[in-house]
Design an enzyme around this catalytic site. Sequence first.
Site, mmCIF file in Angstrom:
data_model
loop_
_atom_site.group_PDB
_atom_site.id
_atom_site.type_symbol
_atom_site.label_atom_id
_atom_site.label_comp_id
_atom_site.label_asym_id
_atom_site.label_seq_id
_atom_site.Cartn_x
_atom_site.Cartn_y
_atom_site.Cartn_z
ATOM 1 N N HIS A 22 0.797 -1.230 0.000
ATOM 2 C CA HIS A 22 0.000 0.000 0.000
ATOM 3 C C HIS A 22 0.822 1.269 0.000
ATOM 4 O O HIS A 22 0.264 2.354 0.145
ATOM 5 C CB HIS A 22 -0.919 0.057 1.222
ATOM 6 C CG HIS A 22 -2.016 -0.956 1.193
ATOM 7 N ND1 HIS A 22 -3.269 -0.696 0.710
ATOM 8 C CD2 HIS A 22 -2.033 -2.240 1.589
ATOM 9 C CE1 HIS A 22 -4.031 -1.768 0.815
ATOM 10 N NE2 HIS A 22 -3.297 -2.725 1.345
ATOM 11 N N LYS A 27 -7.401 14.105 4.926
ATOM 12 C CA LYS A 27 -6.593 12.886 4.873
ATOM 13 C C LYS A 27 -5.507 13.053 5.921
ATOM 14 O O LYS A 27 -5.400 14.117 6.527
ATOM 15 C CB LYS A 27 -5.979 12.688 3.479
ATOM 16 C CG LYS A 27 -5.342 13.960 2.900
ATOM 17 C CD LYS A 27 -4.839 13.749 1.478
ATOM 18 C CE LYS A 27 -5.921 13.813 0.437
ATOM 19 N NZ LYS A 27 -6.108 12.639 -0.367
ATOM 20 N N ARG A 28 -4.698 12.016 6.136
ATOM 21 C CA ARG A 28 -3.608 12.165 7.089
ATOM 22 C C ARG A 28 -2.731 13.345 6.670
ATOM 23 O O ARG A 28 -2.611 13.651 5.484
ATOM 24 C CB ARG A 28 -2.752 10.897 7.098
ATOM 25 C CG ARG A 28 -3.588 9.659 7.345
ATOM 26 C CD ARG A 28 -2.845 8.693 8.186
ATOM 27 N NE ARG A 28 -2.596 9.319 9.460
ATOM 28 C CZ ARG A 28 -1.671 8.931 10.320
ATOM 29 N NH1 ARG A 28 -0.903 7.932 10.044
ATOM 30 N NH2 ARG A 28 -1.513 9.527 11.460
ATOM 31 N N LYS A 57 1.376 14.665 0.856
ATOM 32 C CA LYS A 57 -0.014 14.968 0.511
ATOM 33 C C LYS A 57 -0.223 16.471 0.299
ATOM 34 O O LYS A 57 -1.265 16.925 -0.121
ATOM 35 C CB LYS A 57 -0.956 14.428 1.582
ATOM 36 C CG LYS A 57 -0.938 12.894 1.655
ATOM 37 C CD LYS A 57 -1.847 12.372 2.748
ATOM 38 C CE LYS A 57 -1.718 10.883 3.002
ATOM 39 N NZ LYS A 57 -2.525 10.038 2.113
ATOM 40 N N THR A 115 -8.259 6.853 -1.598
ATOM 41 C CA THR A 115 -9.626 6.344 -1.659
ATOM 42 C C THR A 115 -10.589 7.486 -1.361
ATOM 43 O O THR A 115 -11.742 7.457 -1.790
ATOM 44 C CB THR A 115 -9.848 5.199 -0.645
ATOM 45 O OG1 THR A 115 -9.252 5.568 0.601
ATOM 46 C CG2 THR A 115 -9.230 3.907 -1.139
ATOM 47 N N LYS A 122 -14.381 8.692 -2.921
ATOM 48 C CA LYS A 122 -15.573 9.028 -2.121
ATOM 49 C C LYS A 122 -16.089 10.407 -2.506
ATOM 50 O O LYS A 122 -17.295 10.637 -2.617
ATOM 51 C CB LYS A 122 -15.240 8.969 -0.626
ATOM 52 C CG LYS A 122 -14.886 7.555 -0.161
ATOM 53 C CD LYS A 122 -14.187 7.540 1.195
ATOM 54 C CE LYS A 122 -13.507 6.198 1.417
ATOM 55 N NZ LYS A 122 -12.471 6.231 2.466
HETATM 56 C C1 NBG Z 1 -2.358 3.852 1.978
HETATM 57 C C2 NBG Z 1 -1.957 4.712 0.780
HETATM 58 C C3 NBG Z 1 -3.180 5.206 0.055
HETATM 59 C C4 NBG Z 1 -4.076 4.039 -0.299
HETATM 60 C C5 NBG Z 1 -4.396 3.245 0.960
HETATM 61 C C6 NBG Z 1 -5.231 2.021 0.670
HETATM 62 C C7 NBG Z 1 -0.988 3.077 3.838
HETATM 63 C C8 NBG Z 1 0.265 2.422 4.248
HETATM 64 N N1 NBG Z 1 -1.168 3.268 2.533
HETATM 65 O O1 NBG Z 1 -2.789 5.876 -1.117
HETATM 66 O O2 NBG Z 1 -1.162 5.780 1.220
HETATM 67 O O3 NBG Z 1 -5.260 4.483 -0.871
HETATM 68 O O4 NBG Z 1 -3.209 2.793 1.557
HETATM 69 O O5 NBG Z 1 -4.629 1.223 -0.294
HETATM 70 O O6 NBG Z 1 -1.808 3.430 4.666
#
Ligand code: NBG
Length: 801
Positions: free
Chosen positions: A355, A540-541, A546, A647, A651
């Site tokens: 991920h 988002k985080r 980002k 994701t 949404k």
């Molecule tokens: C995150 C990515 C996102 C991705 C999500 C789900 C982690 C390690 N990775 O871009 O940064 O959408 O995983 O796949 O949280």
Amino acid sequence: MFTNKENFKKQYLERFKEVTGESFENSSMQEKYNVLASLIMKHANSYLADTKSRMDRDNNQKRVYYFSMEFLIGKLLIMNLYNMGIYKIVNEGLEELGLDLIEVENIELDPGLGHGGLGRLAACFMDSLAFLNIPAVGMGLRYRYGSFQQKIVDGQQVELPNRWLQNGYPWEIKKASKSEIIKFYGKVKVERIEDRLQFIQEDYEAVTAVPYDIPQIDFDSNDVNYIRLWSAENAYGFDLESFNNGDYLKAVKNKANVEAITHVLYPNDSNYKGRLLRLKQQYFFVSAGLKSIIRRYKRNNDNFDKLPEKIQIQINDTHPSLVIPEFMRILIDEEGFDWDYSWKLVTNVCAYTNHTILTEALEKWPVDMMENLLPRIYLIIEEINRRFIENALPIEKDIKMRNAILRDGLVHMANLAVIGSKSVNGVSALHSDIIKNETFKELYQLYPWKFNSKTNGVSHRRFLLKANPHLSNFLTDAIGSQWQKDAAKLEELEKHFKNRDCTEDLYEAKRKNKERLAEYIKKKQNIDIDVDSIFDIHIKRIHEYKRQLMNALHIIYLYDKIKNEGMKIHPRTFIFAGKAAPSYNMAKKIIRLINSLADIVNKDKDVNKYLKVVFLENFNVSLAEILYPAADVSEQISTASKEASGTGNMKFMMNGALTVGTLDGANVEIAERVGEDNIFIFGLRSEEVINYYNEGGYCSYDTYNSNPELKNVVNHLINGFFYDDIGEFEEIYENLVNHNDTYFVLKDFESYMKAQRKIEKTYKNKKLWFDKTLKNISRSGYFSSDRTIKDYDRDIWKVKK
Ligand code: NBG
């Protein structure tokens, strides 16, 4: 189950006496929620029991086990009502009893068992697995305090425990009888028994893993899967002797030490002790989960040959990779199989999803930490590594040395995962290419057949049907309710509205959602928001890649222009939310910067008619459900190549927001689907960024000096603009200007501004804007996790024949 309102009300009122010993009239809102949940659970559990017996009878069904450190499930009350098909009945029934369903839902605490996208993805997958009737179990950890709760105090992030269990959690069932014993530390004794070596772990520390199951209900039938969360408990850890001697602390010390294993979800960049605990957590749930899987398998099968036909393990990011050596341990040490047979089984059962390509998140453990905590597992990893290197063709030798699992005193978990799995996938087309060509380039050369791509998806039932009733009703009125089961049907909107204008309807739905958000902001922060302003949302985080910082710099630019040059813009509300990892100082500074900026902008009478800035604290699933539906603009502005998929972008899209974004992660596929006229793309492409990283050639100092407007904006970080904070943001300035701007904020700034100007111009043409909105909604079906799960099943799991 109840088939009508009257029937529901009757069961609900009766349930009060059974559960609380009180009548409906005399009970608190908390009790009203508890009783409603318990009534739903009563039915869900009975469906779950039926599903399990059916599966035991029909043991030909393969099962998916989804191992994940995180499951960001969000609140379950209303989602469960939808899934059971009783939302309408219950909603109306409660109304007749004088109760508002939303108020009842407000009682529910959001568990927050995750940090971000990966955890929410796991929850969306569980929803779709149930919907597609794929038997599945989510394996995870029951963190007593979840991830932290974020408070903003004086503009800065403060972390508090999330006490989601404080009132009990009605959606789980404790399965004490299915507990497992997990062994840590000690030493390994080797004995020769008959003709084989037997490995025995001695003097270990035993911890009890107790499972709590949360049913995952299917949307259109009575099939129920579940998420099994393991909790570290030591029910008998009470030391009576110490207690009797008056040493009360010592009497419970062991218990406290054990329970600490599942106290909190650690960020992966914490200190040594934190890291040790995280490794413990990983082994803890992996071992417990596997033991329970094997136990069930043995109940239904008399040999192991068919294991890969019955069991599929998906390793959700690198964290649960210990599945591979632990599975080997069980097969060899407990079941008595030889290495080759065991390895064949394991590598046919496990599949790995990556991920992220951020190196800090590809976990590596110090060898001595692993050896000390998990002595037998370490030996197995050594053996996997030895065989990996020894079984090499001459031309592979060097590649294998460079990609060894054990190297530089570290255990490289991602390499272990690739070597021990039958499938390795990325989470968007672009990201999957990057893993093949960069991250795991050489492992890809060794195992090209393992690599594949599965573009993420999201539960459109949670994030559209549940989160956005206004838009959902509009959709159902237009094209019927089939889209709820088959999101691809959303495309029918285009045909339906070919000769009909729906601008006003879409506008109305959006406006209601904006009003709901404006009320929330008013209540939380006492800021008045102009509902007619453009809601531009970045949630988002908080991470440098980002680029919340780039967004903030753009706001400074607008502020200056309005303030000093009297520029007129269509009013905008910039909304941020997100958590920073507790030890990530730069991310925390960015939070502070946004809050300081909000303070200046919102108070300034010359500007605040046009601009507002809001940072909402404690971003979680529940808050997300209010934010996505209310967005006009979705900020997806990561440095290209860095965001594996995203994701949130999906949404927003299904809720009709237009994206401003780079060609990164799944944005690329969104752009392909809506066409470039219906998305605002800007900035460096992924190849360009990677090229700069590999070859050099970018000088941020030059970029800064060559663009006076940009220079002026960036100088605000150090020129006293942030009056209280001279010096506070100097480090940000230094990173941008003198440390060559790792995330290309300055490089992309100008094209970002252009994209933003285009957004403003487009927004002023209402019909044009909502045509684009409609296009985005209608093309969002591909990003339903139902499609993603079908892809996993077709290519990797093969559960559905
Ligand atoms: C995150 C990515 C996102 C991705 C999500 C789900 C982690 C390690 N990775 O871009 O940064 O959408 O995983 O796949 O949280």
